[in-house]
Design a protein around this motif. Structure first.
Motif, mmCIF file in Angstrom:
data_model
loop_
_atom_site.group_PDB
_atom_site.id
_atom_site.type_symbol
_atom_site.label_atom_id
_atom_site.label_comp_id
_atom_site.label_asym_id
_atom_site.label_seq_id
_atom_site.Cartn_x
_atom_site.Cartn_y
_atom_site.Cartn_z
ATOM 1 N N PRO A 44 22.781 13.450 44.577
ATOM 2 C CA PRO A 44 23.920 13.584 43.655
ATOM 3 C C PRO A 44 24.341 15.024 43.402
ATOM 4 N N GLU A 45 23.388 15.957 43.425
ATOM 5 C CA GLU A 45 23.759 17.362 43.199
ATOM 6 C C GLU A 45 24.643 17.883 44.329
ATOM 7 N N LEU A 46 24.277 17.550 45.571
ATOM 8 C CA LEU A 46 25.099 17.971 46.705
ATOM 9 C C LEU A 46 26.447 17.256 46.687
ATOM 10 N N GLY A 47 26.435 15.967 46.356
ATOM 11 C CA GLY A 47 27.682 15.230 46.256
ATOM 12 C C GLY A 47 28.603 15.801 45.199
ATOM 13 N N ALA A 48 28.016 16.262 44.091
ATOM 14 C CA ALA A 48 28.824 16.867 43.025
ATOM 15 C C ALA A 48 29.496 18.142 43.509
ATOM 16 N N LEU A 49 28.785 18.930 44.314
ATOM 17 C CA LEU A 49 29.407 20.134 44.875
ATOM 18 C C LEU A 49 30.573 19.770 45.781
ATOM 19 N N GLU A 50 30.417 18.704 46.538
ATOM 20 C CA GLU A 50 31.510 18.258 47.401
ATOM 21 C C GLU A 50 32.713 17.818 46.572
ATOM 22 N N LEU A 51 32.448 17.124 45.470
ATOM 23 C CA LEU A 51 33.545 16.715 44.601
ATOM 24 C C LEU A 51 34.202 17.924 43.939
ATOM 25 N N CYS A 52 33.406 18.937 43.606
ATOM 26 C CA CYS A 52 33.976 20.159 43.035
ATOM 27 C C CYS A 52 34.895 20.859 44.035
ATOM 28 N N LEU A 53 34.520 20.840 45.302
ATOM 29 C CA LEU A 53 35.396 21.407 46.330
ATOM 30 C C LEU A 53 36.723 20.659 46.384
ATOM 31 N N LEU A 54 36.649 19.333 46.314
ATOM 32 C CA LEU A 54 37.875 18.529 46.304
ATOM 33 C C LEU A 54 38.704 18.820 45.054
ATOM 34 N N TYR A 55 38.033 18.945 43.942
ATOM 35 C CA TYR A 55 38.665 19.198 42.640
ATOM 36 C C TYR A 55 39.419 20.524 42.667
ATOM 37 N N ASP A 56 38.738 21.590 43.088
ATOM 38 C CA ASP A 56 39.375 22.902 43.155
ATOM 39 C C ASP A 56 40.465 22.938 44.217
ATOM 40 N N GLY A 57 40.176 22.340 45.373
ATOM 41 C CA GLY A 57 41.154 22.355 46.454
ATOM 42 C C GLY A 57 42.430 21.629 46.086
ATOM 43 N N ALA A 58 42.296 20.516 45.393
ATOM 44 C CA ALA A 58 43.489 19.764 44.992
ATOM 45 C C ALA A 58 44.350 20.585 44.037
ATOM 46 N N MET A 59 43.709 21.297 43.085
ATOM 47 C CA MET A 59 44.471 22.111 42.145
ATOM 48 C C MET A 59 45.209 23.242 42.864
ATOM 49 N N ALA A 60 44.520 23.895 43.791
ATOM 50 C CA ALA A 60 45.148 25.003 44.510
ATOM 51 C C ALA A 60 46.285 24.520 45.396
ATOM 52 N N CYS A 61 46.070 23.410 46.090
ATOM 53 C CA CYS A 61 47.106 22.878 46.977
ATOM 54 C C CYS A 61 48.330 22.399 46.192
#
Length: 199
Positions: free
Chosen positions: A152-169
């Motif tokens: 879950p910790e690694l999965g959370a980092l992946e979701l954070c990447l999606l979260y930040d990437g979506a905001m920037a895009c």
């Protein structure tokens, strides 16, 4: 989530008016582009009144980000139970909330990333940014752990990447459904089998 402050009135205390003006102007124009004179004029207060509550402009920037963090946390924590019943679906629903924010007039990207881009790690606001990002990461970690997702910790980092990437895009190219795309990818992460089931 509506992140812009409510319309100002002269009946509001000077501190609240200063914070509301700083919040709107900093988010719309950037911190460097907004001077103290603009904030006091917009708020209808004197510099002396402003400095009674905030020693420096940096203090006002910190207060701006703390307010943004508190408002977003309250919004997410209130909305997720309404949007989904399972922890996995709640993790995906975070991206639905992002999408609603992206569709609001005046969306200018992530306020924390924007301030980091202007100041870097040496500004007092950096600690606020780290605390907010820790909250986001721990929210995802908790939901993935409850959903019995492997690592879950690694999965959370992946979701954070999606979260930040979506905001920037969404800031750079608002014509495309970035939140929906991120949510679809998030669902695949959530759908991973848990450790007990995978053995």
């Amino acid at each position: 989530m509506t992140t812009a402050p409510a319309p100002q009135t002269r009946k509001r205390p000077a501190r609240q008016r200063a914070v509301a003006s700083a919040d709107r102007l900093f988010y719309e124009r950037g911190v460097h582009a907004v001077g103290v004179d603009q904030i006091t004029e917009d708020a209808g207060i004197s510099k002396a009144s402003l400095y009674t509550h905030f020693r420096t402009k940096d203090d006002l920037v910190v207060n701006y980000l703390v307010g943004r963090s508190d408002a977003w946390q309250e919004h997410v924590e209130a909305e997720l139970p309404k949007r989904a019943t399972t922890p996995g679906d709640r993790a995906v629903a975070v991206f639905d909330l992002l999408g609603e924010w992206f569709d609001e007039p005046g969306y200018r990207g992530c306020p924390f990333i924007n301030v980091e881009a202007e100041f870097g790690h040496d500004h007092p606001s950096h600690d606020v940014t780290l605390a907010h990002r820790t909250w986001v990461r721990e929210l995802f970690t908790s939901l993935l752990r409850e959903a019995d997702v492997d690592e879950p910790e690694l999965g959370a980092l992946e979701l954070c990447l999606l979260y930040d990437g979506a905001m920037a895009c969404a800031q750079a190219d608002p014509s495309r459904p970035w939140a929906q795309a991120a949510g679809r990818t998030a669902r695949r992460i959530v759908a991973r089998p848990g450790t007990p089931a995978s053995k």
